[in-house]
Design a protein around this motif. Structure first.
Motif: not given
Length: 209
Positions: A2-7, A11-12, A87-89, A93-104
């Motif tokens: 699976p793509k990393a984004a699908e984890l 799963g991570v 897949a974990l790496d 990398q995406v989670m650490l580098s890319t701000p994400l609006n998770e709609y808190p």
């Protein structure tokens, strides 16, 4: 694979644990709870077993053997595969580098708080301050506990991040309450709702001759 984004977050967390050493899912659950990682990901024994099963289906982990202790059910130990490491790496990398609006929820609530009377908002914010202070105390005590146990800081760096976030929110709320208290922030009291329309609008027009 699976793509990393699908984890999923679980799963991570599962891959990260198995990157440390092979474990069976119940042991993984115990480690997650001991590290208070249930504050970061939703985890229950059943969902963890399911997550590990999905990782195995995608070739990210593999079984290394099964053991039984006494009358307990058999437990299968898993290890991370090369694909799992990749897949974990990639996902980290995406989670650490890319701000994400998770709609808190809280920012949304603040944006709409003007619909409530100011005294209600003040009371609710004071309640939130109490809860945040208790949460911060828990995090400070958690740091003291893992430090006393000699746990490598890289495994609990998230605790200090969460402390910083709680302190920032507490400071913001205190400034907000001060602005309300000194009326630096104008707060128009919400308008009362208009009366409901009659279910029989023709009756309000009177009888026709």
């Amino acid at each position: 694979m699976p793509k990393a984004a699908e984890l999923t977050p679980l799963g991570v967390a599962s891959l990260a644990l198995l990157a440390e050493e092979p474990m069976h899912p119940y042991e993984m659950y115990q480690v997650l709870m001991a590290r208070h990682e249930d504050r970061l990901v939703k985890v229950r024994p059943g969902t963890l077993y399911h997550a590990v099963g999905r990782l195995e289906e995608h070739g990210l982990v593999e079984a290394t053997g099964t053991e039984r202790e006494g009358n307990r059910p058999e437990r299968t130990t898993y290890r991370i595969t090369d694909d799992g490491h990749r897949a974990l790496d990639a996902r980290l990398q995406v989670m650490l580098s890319t701000p994400l609006n998770e709609y808190p929820v809280f920012p949304h609530a603040i944006a709409e708080a003007h619909h409530l009377p100011s005294e209600v908002v003040v009371d609710l914010m004071e309640q939130r301050l109490v809860a945040l202070a208790a949460d911060l105390d828990f995090l400070v005590n958690a740091e003291a506990t893992v430090t006393a146990k000699g746990v490598d800081r890289k495994y609990w760096i998230d605790i200090t991040y969460q402390q910083a976030m709680r302190r920032t929110e507490i400071a913001w709320i205190r400034d907000f309450l001060q602005e309300l208290g000194t009326r630096q922030l104008p707060w128009d009291e919400p308008q009362t709702a208009p009366p409901a329309l009659s279910h029989h609008p023709k009756e309000s027009l009177g009888k026709r001759s």
